[in-house]
Scaffold this motif. Structure first.
Motif, PDB file in Angstrom:
ATOM      1  N   VAL A 298       7.305  -9.419   3.447  1.00 15.67           N
ATOM      2  CA  VAL A 298       6.701  -8.208   4.006  1.00 15.67           C
ATOM      3  C   VAL A 298       7.767  -7.389   4.725  1.00 15.67           C
ATOM      4  O   VAL A 298       8.793  -7.912   5.147  1.00 15.67           O
ATOM      5  N   GLN A 299       7.506  -6.103   4.874  1.00 15.55           N
ATOM      6  CA  GLN A 299       8.435  -5.223   5.566  1.00 15.55           C
ATOM      7  C   GLN A 299       8.266  -5.349   7.078  1.00 15.55           C
ATOM      8  O   GLN A 299       7.275  -5.884   7.583  1.00 15.55           O
ATOM      9  N   GLU A 357       5.145  -7.311  -0.438  1.00 14.10           N
ATOM     10  CA  GLU A 357       5.853  -6.216  -1.114  1.00 14.10           C
ATOM     11  C   GLU A 357       6.465  -6.747  -2.406  1.00 14.10           C
ATOM     12  O   GLU A 357       7.255  -7.687  -2.367  1.00 14.10           O
ATOM     13  N   PRO A 358       6.096  -6.193  -3.570  1.00  5.67           N
ATOM     14  CA  PRO A 358       6.527  -6.764  -4.850  1.00  5.67           C
ATOM     15  C   PRO A 358       8.029  -6.973  -4.990  1.00  5.67           C
ATOM     16  O   PRO A 358       8.476  -7.993  -5.517  1.00  5.67           O
ATOM     17  N   ARG A 359       8.837  -6.037  -4.492  1.00  5.48           N
ATOM     18  CA  ARG A 359      10.287  -6.195  -4.638  1.00  5.48           C
ATOM     19  C   ARG A 359      10.784  -7.379  -3.805  1.00  5.48           C
ATOM     20  O   ARG A 359      11.709  -8.093  -4.217  1.00  5.48           O
ATOM     21  N   LEU A 360      10.186  -7.581  -2.650  1.00  5.11           N
ATOM     22  CA  LEU A 360      10.580  -8.714  -1.816  1.00  5.11           C
ATOM     23  C   LEU A 360      10.112 -10.041  -2.427  1.00  5.11           C
ATOM     24  O   LEU A 360      10.823 -11.047  -2.364  1.00  5.11           O
ATOM     25  N   PHE A 377      -2.318  -3.718  -0.950  1.00  6.79           N
ATOM     26  CA  PHE A 377      -1.959  -2.351  -0.598  1.00  6.79           C
ATOM     27  C   PHE A 377      -0.916  -1.780  -1.552  1.00  6.79           C
ATOM     28  O   PHE A 377      -0.982  -0.602  -1.941  1.00  6.79           O
ATOM     29  N   TYR A 378       0.034  -2.597  -1.969  1.00  6.25           N
ATOM     30  CA  TYR A 378       1.056  -2.140  -2.907  1.00  6.25           C
ATOM     31  C   TYR A 378       0.488  -2.026  -4.315  1.00  6.25           C
ATOM     32  O   TYR A 378       0.909  -1.170  -5.098  1.00  6.25           O
TER      33      TYR A 378
END
Length: 474
Positions: A298-299, A357-360, A377-378
């Motif tokens: 997560v960010q 978060e998909p990239r993470l 949410f993404y």
């Protein structure tokens, strides 16, 4: 071979440093494992021994110390292979001993380090889970019953959760559940198991339940500080590499914990009128628990939101709902692990399904399948709503499985132990505390500096009564 010639001599492969091993990753993994171990010994040993009533200080600290030792012996004996070994069934590995040097020096199933490192790293997680369960049982569980409970629960409950969620062949792992570092396997499990065991063991003595003041708040803060700082290894070690994802996980962990602590503190001030030190500590713990399943996926802004929620929702469940729900009032959960771990762990698991978060998640899991590991949410934002809703559903399935597993297995284990030895101490032992159970006391001095009289159980030599002096111990 030409490339090897260009390497510095200390990086060239040899028998002690095989080509597949990364020295940096191995060093970080051993460091992270040690940090997690310090959370238990001495972290929770100190915290438990100081947050309880004075007469239970030794017993509470020793329950933690015993569990740490007992889990290690069971872990290398059979626990590791049950949790991470060759597939036996969808929820369990094939039992085996993890002591042979041929196995210990081979590359682990994940990461660029040997099995010996992985076994030690996974052991400290197993150990702290049992110690967290002890928090619900302080001040009344028969110590012999606890000695039996630790290996039985490790064998029949912890290993099933660990294999199902963390082992690559486990059914929840294959399904795609996100549990970065133990929000389900450790915290939800310990919260549910602790609450369930507290139900079967029964409550503390009435006078202890009515008034149970900490015997040393400063030492409690020392234990809490070790717990907080140790979480650097707890969440930072789970990528199994010294990576950028590990760095993100560490920062998110501390940001969420700090936010949660401040949120809980403000709620205490607003609604209770005083800034409670114990309350702030509980807020710290709920923040650490909540971020654990999400730490590296997560960010930073999500870590802040998770901290706000972990500092408020468990606060509400503990301070408001606990007084209104019949079952919660009936069960004597000494350290409130149901709220700090079961509620916060469930909250973290669901929020992970929202904020992942998909990239993470690609960095952490190193997979290309976008149907897995996409937060809702993404998913909604990127047009992959189906993947996002699927992830939330998988998270809920994981939560329900862990709850059901621990209610059932913990109940069966307690009932089995109850056939052999009493789960709860006798009324006489409950009145006497440490002196009755262990024949030892935490403090030689008590009251206003008066020396504690020699105990008939004490092995320390007494001094003769001198003129003008009180007879005491040396």
């Amino acid at each position: 071979m030409a490339s090897l010639v260009l390497l510095p001599s200390n990086l060239k492969p040899d028998q002690a440093s095989p080509e597949w091993m990364n020295k940096g990753d191995n060093a970080w993994q051993l460091t992270a494992a040690t940090l997690v171990g310090l959370q238990s010994v001495p972290g929770l040993v100190i915290l438990y021994g100081s947050i309880v009533k004075k007469k239970w200080a030794v017993n509470s600290a020793f329950m933690a110390l015993y569990a740490f030792a007992a889990v290690l012996v069971c872990w290398v004996g059979w626990g590791y292979h049950l949790s991470f070994g060759d597939k036996f069934i969808h929820i369990l590995g094939r039992p085996n001993v993890a002591l042979d040097q041929k196995f210990l020096l081979k590359q682990a199933f994940l990461g660029s380090f040997p099995n010996a490192t992985m076994i030690f790293f996974q052991f400290v997680f197993a150990a702290i889970t049992l110690i967290l369960i002890a928090g619900a049982l302080l001040g009344r569980m028969n110590f012999v019953a606890w000695m039996l409970f630790v290996p039985l629960w490790l064998t029949f409950s912890y290993t099933v959760g660990a294999y199902s969620i963390w082992c690559p062949d486990g059914w929840l792992s294959v399904l795609g559940v996100i549990d970065y570092s133990g929000g389900f396997v450790i915290h939800l499990s310990s919260g549910v198991a602790g609450f369930t065991a507290a139900y079967w063991v029964g409550p503390r003595a009435n006078n202890d339940r009515e008034r149970f003041p900490p015997n040393n708040i400063l030492l409690m803060l020392l234990g809490a500080g070790l717990l907080w700082m140790g979480w650097t290894g707890f969440n930072g070690g789970d990528p199994y590499v010294a990576s950028i994802d590990a760095s993100l996980a560490v920062l998110n962990t501390h940001v969420c914990a700090a936010t949660s602590l401040l949120t809980w503190l403000l709620l205490d001030i607003i609604f209770l009128g005083k800034p409670s030190v114990i309350g702030a500590t509980q807020g710290m713990i709920t923040g650490l628990v909540c971020i654990t399943p999400a730490a590296g996926v997560v960010q930073g802004w999500a870590a802040i939101i998770m901290g706000l929620l972990s500092g408020s929702i468990p606060w509400f469940s503990m301070m408001v709902l606990h007084k209104k729900i019949w079952l919660l009032k009936q069960v004597d959960d000494t350290m409130a692990v149901f709220h700090t771990h079961a509620v916060a762990g469930t909250l973290g698991g669901i929020l992970t399904g929202l904020f992942a978060e998909p990239r993470l998640t690609r960095i952490f899991y190193m997979v290309d399948n976008w149907e897995h590991y996409t937060g809702l949410f993404y998913g909604l934002h990127s047009g992959r709503a189906r993947a996002g809703f699927k992830q939330i559903w998988i998270q809920i399935v994981g939560i329900l499985f862990v709850i059901a597993l621990n209610v059932v297995m913990t109940s069966l284990i307690c009932l089995l132990i109850g056939l052999v030895v009493p789960l709860r101490l006798s009324e006489e032992e409950l009145m006497g505390g440490d002196e009755s159970v262990h024949g030892e006391q935490a403090y030689a001095l008590w009251g206003d500096g008066e020396k504690y009289e020699n105990s008939k159980h004490n092995s320390v030599y007494g001094v003769e009564e001198l003129p003008g002096k009180t007879k005491g111990v040396v």
